[in-house]
Motif scaffolding. Structure first.
Motif, PDB file in Angstrom:
ATOM      1  N   TYR A  26      47.506  37.031  37.651  1.00 31.87           N
ATOM      2  CA  TYR A  26      47.805  37.025  39.089  1.00 31.87           C
ATOM      3  C   TYR A  26      46.580  37.488  39.882  1.00 31.87           C
ATOM      4  CZ  TYR A  26      52.807  36.515  38.096  1.00 31.87           C
ATOM      5  OH  TYR A  26      54.028  36.057  37.680  1.00 31.87           O
ATOM      6  N   GLN A  27      45.958  38.564  39.437  1.00 30.20           N
ATOM      7  CA  GLN A  27      44.796  39.106  40.148  1.00 30.20           C
ATOM      8  C   GLN A  27      43.644  38.114  40.175  1.00 30.20           C
ATOM      9  OE1 GLN A  27      44.315  42.731  37.917  1.00 30.20           O
ATOM     10  NE2 GLN A  27      45.572  43.912  39.344  1.00 30.20           N
ATOM     11  N   GLU A  28      43.359  37.500  39.039  1.00 27.96           N
ATOM     12  CA  GLU A  28      42.275  36.516  38.962  1.00 27.96           C
ATOM     13  C   GLU A  28      42.564  35.311  39.850  1.00 27.96           C
ATOM     14  OE1 GLU A  28      38.600  34.937  37.514  1.00 27.96           O
ATOM     15  OE2 GLU A  28      39.450  36.946  37.387  1.00 27.96           O
ATOM     16  N   ALA A  29      43.797  34.828  39.821  1.00 25.95           N
ATOM     17  CA  ALA A  29      44.169  33.671  40.639  1.00 25.95           C
ATOM     18  C   ALA A  29      44.002  33.981  42.124  1.00 25.95           C
ATOM     19  CB  ALA A  29      45.604  33.249  40.343  1.00 25.95           C
ATOM     20  N   HIS A  30      44.473  35.150  42.551  1.00 25.69           N
ATOM     21  CA  HIS A  30      44.333  35.503  43.964  1.00 25.69           C
ATOM     22  C   HIS A  30      42.870  35.712  44.345  1.00 25.69           C
ATOM     23  CE1 HIS A  30      48.727  36.721  43.737  1.00 25.69           C
ATOM     24  NE2 HIS A  30      48.676  35.712  44.582  1.00 25.69           N
ATOM     25  N   ALA A  31      42.078  36.278  43.460  1.00 29.94           N
ATOM     26  CA  ALA A  31      40.651  36.464  43.741  1.00 29.94           C
ATOM     27  C   ALA A  31      39.947  35.123  43.925  1.00 29.94           C
ATOM     28  CB  ALA A  31      40.000  37.263  42.615  1.00 29.94           C
ATOM     29  N   LEU A  32      40.423  34.088  43.221  1.00 30.84           N
ATOM     30  CA  LEU A  32      39.819  32.746  43.324  1.00 30.84           C
ATOM     31  C   LEU A  32      40.528  31.872  44.367  1.00 30.84           C
ATOM     32  CD1 LEU A  32      39.311  32.094  39.506  1.00 30.84           C
ATOM     33  CD2 LEU A  32      37.550  32.643  41.191  1.00 30.84           C
ATOM     34  N   HIS A  33      41.407  32.488  45.175  1.00 34.96           N
ATOM     35  CA  HIS A  33      42.119  31.796  46.264  1.00 34.96           C
ATOM     36  C   HIS A  33      43.104  30.740  45.770  1.00 34.96           C
ATOM     37  CE1 HIS A  33      39.478  33.841  49.039  1.00 34.96           C
ATOM     38  NE2 HIS A  33      38.457  33.428  48.316  1.00 34.96           N
ATOM     39  N   PHE A  34      43.773  31.040  44.659  1.00 38.81           N
ATOM     40  CA  PHE A  34      44.849  30.195  44.156  1.00 38.81           C
ATOM     41  C   PHE A  34      46.161  30.946  44.300  1.00 38.81           C
ATOM     42  CE2 PHE A  34      41.289  28.486  41.564  1.00 38.81           C
ATOM     43  CZ  PHE A  34      41.367  27.164  41.981  1.00 38.81           C
TER      44      PHE A  34
END
Length: 114
Positions: A26-34
């Protein structure tokens, strides 16, 4: 997800299976704007606070209805279950909360029993 970013794709919803239900994803996805869409691995403990569908409940344990996603506050918006509220004393006396907003980044796992 990083490969998609290299291709110029962002601000998109990505669907995963429940094997990817981890805080780091979740954190990685939000950091990459997904926007990750991942089913949770376990069911919520239904102790009067949440339905099995992860909707909040009122004092009488009626599930609130999902209304929309509030982009301004980055929150899920739930509204009163009016079909069940019409005959409720709490509703007539304005003691029920009309809208409940849950920040998207709240971790629902704290409500889950292992």
């Amino acid at each position: 997800m990083r490969e998609l970013t290299k291709l110029g794709i962002k601000n998109t919803a990505l669907i995963f299976d429940k094997g990817y239900d981890a805080k780091g994803i979740y954190q990685e996805a939000h950091a990459l704007h997904f926007e990750p869409i991942i089913p949770l691995k376990r069911f919520a403990k239904n102790d009067g606070e949440w339905t099995k569908g992860y909707a909040p409940t009122c004092f009488l344990e009626h599930g609130y209805n999902y209304d929309s996603f509030d982009t301004r506050y980055d929150a899920l918006k739930f509204t009163q279950p009016l079909d069940k509220c019409q005959n409720c004393t709490l509703f007539r006396e304005n003691l029920c909360q009309k809208v409940i907003k849950i920040k998207q980044h709240n971790d629902l796992r704290k409500e889950i029993v292992a």
